[in-house]
Each structure stands twice: as structure tokens, then as C-alpha cells.
Design an enzyme around this catalytic site. Structure first.
Site, PDB file in Angstrom:
ATOM      1  N   ALA A  94      72.182  34.826 -85.525  1.00 54.16           N
ATOM      2  CA  ALA A  94      72.598  35.048 -84.140  1.00 54.16           C
ATOM      3  C   ALA A  94      71.727  36.093 -83.478  1.00 54.16           C
ATOM      4  CB  ALA A  94      74.062  35.491 -84.105  1.00 54.16           C
ATOM      5  N   VAL A 155      77.018  35.378 -77.328  1.00 56.26           N
ATOM      6  CA  VAL A 155      76.975  34.594 -78.565  1.00 56.26           C
ATOM      7  C   VAL A 155      76.938  35.508 -79.776  1.00 56.26           C
ATOM      8  CG1 VAL A 155      75.583  33.002 -79.936  1.00 56.26           C
ATOM      9  CG2 VAL A 155      75.933  32.575 -77.502  1.00 56.26           C
ATOM     10  N   TYR A 156      76.049  36.494 -79.748  1.00 53.60           N
ATOM     11  CA  TYR A 156      75.916  37.411 -80.888  1.00 53.60           C
ATOM     12  C   TYR A 156      77.245  38.098 -81.199  1.00 53.60           C
ATOM     13  CZ  TYR A 156      73.933  41.181 -83.755  1.00 53.60           C
ATOM     14  OH  TYR A 156      73.647  42.041 -84.776  1.00 53.60           O
ATOM     15  N   GLY A 157      77.888  38.642 -80.169  1.00 49.14           N
ATOM     16  CA  GLY A 157      79.154  39.327 -80.369  1.00 49.14           C
ATOM     17  C   GLY A 157      80.260  38.399 -80.820  1.00 49.14           C
ATOM     18  N   LYS A 160      79.912  37.544 -84.544  1.00 47.43           N
ATOM     19  CA  LYS A 160      80.294  38.681 -85.379  1.00 47.43           C
ATOM     20  C   LYS A 160      81.799  38.950 -85.326  1.00 47.43           C
ATOM     21  CE  LYS A 160      76.216  39.923 -86.946  1.00 47.43           C
ATOM     22  NZ  LYS A 160      75.899  39.951 -88.391  1.00 47.43           N
TER      23      LYS A 160
END
Length: 253
Positions: A94, A155-157, A160
């Protein structure tokens, strides 16, 4: 003698950066390390460094988005090192990016290498940890998920945060099996962060200025040593938690 002599750890994304730092820190405490990742040359470098200071390590070629690779990685770890006591889910594809720029395939790859890979690896390691009387799982998440300005981290958050929920569920379901599961949310001088800081010196200076401790963490000394504590006996009553290893920059509530 190390504080974790006789333990075995499978660490993904261990060829460089935070994964490598965690590998070094655990190996210096007597943990045998299965150094997992996609790039064999990087794995070999980490393994050679561990062996040079007297530790035990093997390279394990693994793309965490591939279920067959995950099964093979766990099997190799158990066969060659005798079991699995510690799992560190670090590898992930990501990347930050604006929502309107994100393609379906990019999100799918991020999900496959994030929550799905985390679930598969935890499931695969579970019976081996139970067989050894318990274990400890560390999942690497991000403080970007709790930024006041989440722009560029959707997206990254979200990937995760999916991992964080899996951590809480596993901690609840597997505590009676003797398995503790925690998250760490680190800032560290990885190759990717060094590249970004060199390309964007003014933004990098602002980033560091926002860290109360005034610096970015070191993969081994700051992140790896904290993981040593988290998987050890001194943290035996801690599970289901998210530990921010970011110099006090984020606000976790």
C-alpha cells in the site's frame, strides 16, 4: 545469553528497512530469524549480517500477496528452524495517493498484501504457536490513519486500519491459546523515507519539526528494540494494543 534464546521468528519484508531492523534486534537476543521477502539479494544481505554477528537466520522467498508463498514460507520456517514463536507482519504494497488517482487494481494489490496477507499468515502460524505453548504476533500499522489531515492516505490508512481490526480480533480469540497480538505504528528511516526526504528537503524538515523527539526513528535501535520488549516476558500481559513508535507525533485516542 539473549532474553529470547530458543525462539523462532518469521518476519516479512525483512530484506531492508524496518523489517531488517527488527530482524537484527531480535537476532541479537537469541531469536532464530526466517528473513522473508520478495528480493533474494536483499534477503541474503540481511541473513549474512545476522550470521556475521553470531545469530541464526535463513532466507525465505515470499510474496505475501500469494497464498501458496505464505504456506511455503511457514512450512520452511518450521522445517528448518523448528517452529514459529513470533510473527511480524511488515511487508505491504500500500502506498499513499489521492483517492481520485487510485485504480481498482492498486487497491486490490494493497489489500492482498495487507489485511489478507496478515490474516493468512496469522492463520498459518497459529497451530505452530499453539504447539509451542503460545506466541506473539506484531502487525505494523500506521499513524497516517489518525492524522488530522488524511488527504493522500485514504487507501494506505484504510489497509492498515483493516490490519488493526484483525489484531484486536486475534487478540480476543487467541488469548486463551497463549498468543498475544499487538500493533506498532512506526516512523523510521527506511530507504523509501530517505529517498522522499532527499527529494523534498523542505517538506522533510517540516515533517521532522513536527516530531516532539526531534528525529525520525532508527529501524533497529528504536523500532526493533521496542519489538523485543513487546514479544518478551516483560510485556506478557499486553495484547490487542497499538503502540505508536513515532516520537510522539501522532495522537492516538
Amino acid at each position: 545469553m539473549g532474553t529470547l534464546d530458543g525462539k523462532v521468528a518469521l518476519i516479512t519484508g525483512a530484506g531492508q528497512g524496518i523489517g531488517q531492523g527488527i530482524s537484527f534486534a531480535l537476532a541479537k537476543e537469541g531469536v532464530a530469524i526466517a528473513v522473508a521477502g520478495r528480493t533474494e539479494s536483499k534477503l541474503d544481505t540481511t541473513v549474512a549480517a545476522i550470521r556475521e554477528f553470531g545469530g541464526t537466520a535463513i532466507p525465505v522467498r515470499c510474496d505475501v500477496s500469494d497464498s501458496d508463498d505464505i504456506a511455503a514460507a511457514v512450512d520452511k520456517t518450521v522445517t528448518e528452524l523448528g517452529g514459529v514463536d513470533i510473527l511480524v507482519n511488515n511487508a505491504n504494497d500500500a502506498m499513499p495517493g489521492k483517492l481520485l488517482d487510485v485504480k481498482d487494481g492498486e487497491f486490490e494489490r494493497a489489500f492482498a498484501s495487507g489485511p489478507l496477507a496478515t490474516l493468512r499468515l496469522m492463520q498459518a502460524c497459529h497451530p505452530h504457536m499453539v504447539a509451542r505453548g503460545g506466541g506473539s504476533i506484531i502487525n505494523l500499522v500506521t499513524s497516517a490513519a489518525v492524522r488530522w489531515d488524511a488527504g493522500g492516505y485514504g487507501v494506505y490508512g484504510s489497509i492498515k486500519e483493516g490490519m488493526r481490526v484483525l489484531t484486536r480480533a486475534a487478540a480476543s480469540e487467541w488469548g486463551r491459546d497463549g498468543i498475544r497480538v499487538n500493533n506498532v505504528a512506526p516512523h523510521a528511516l527506511t530507504p523509501a523515507l530517505k529517498w522522499w526526504m532527499n527529494k523534498n528537503p523542505e517538506e522533510a524538515a517540516e515533517f521532522v519539526a513536527g516530531i516532539p523527539l526531534g528525529r525520525v526513528g532508527e529501524p533497529e535501535a528504536d523500532i526493533g528494540r521496542a519489538v523485543v520488549f513487546l514479544v518478551g516476558e516483560d510485556a506478557r500481559y499486553l495484547t490487542g494494543a497499538t503502540i505508536p513508535l513515532d516520537g510522539g507525533q501522532s495522537r492516538w485516542g
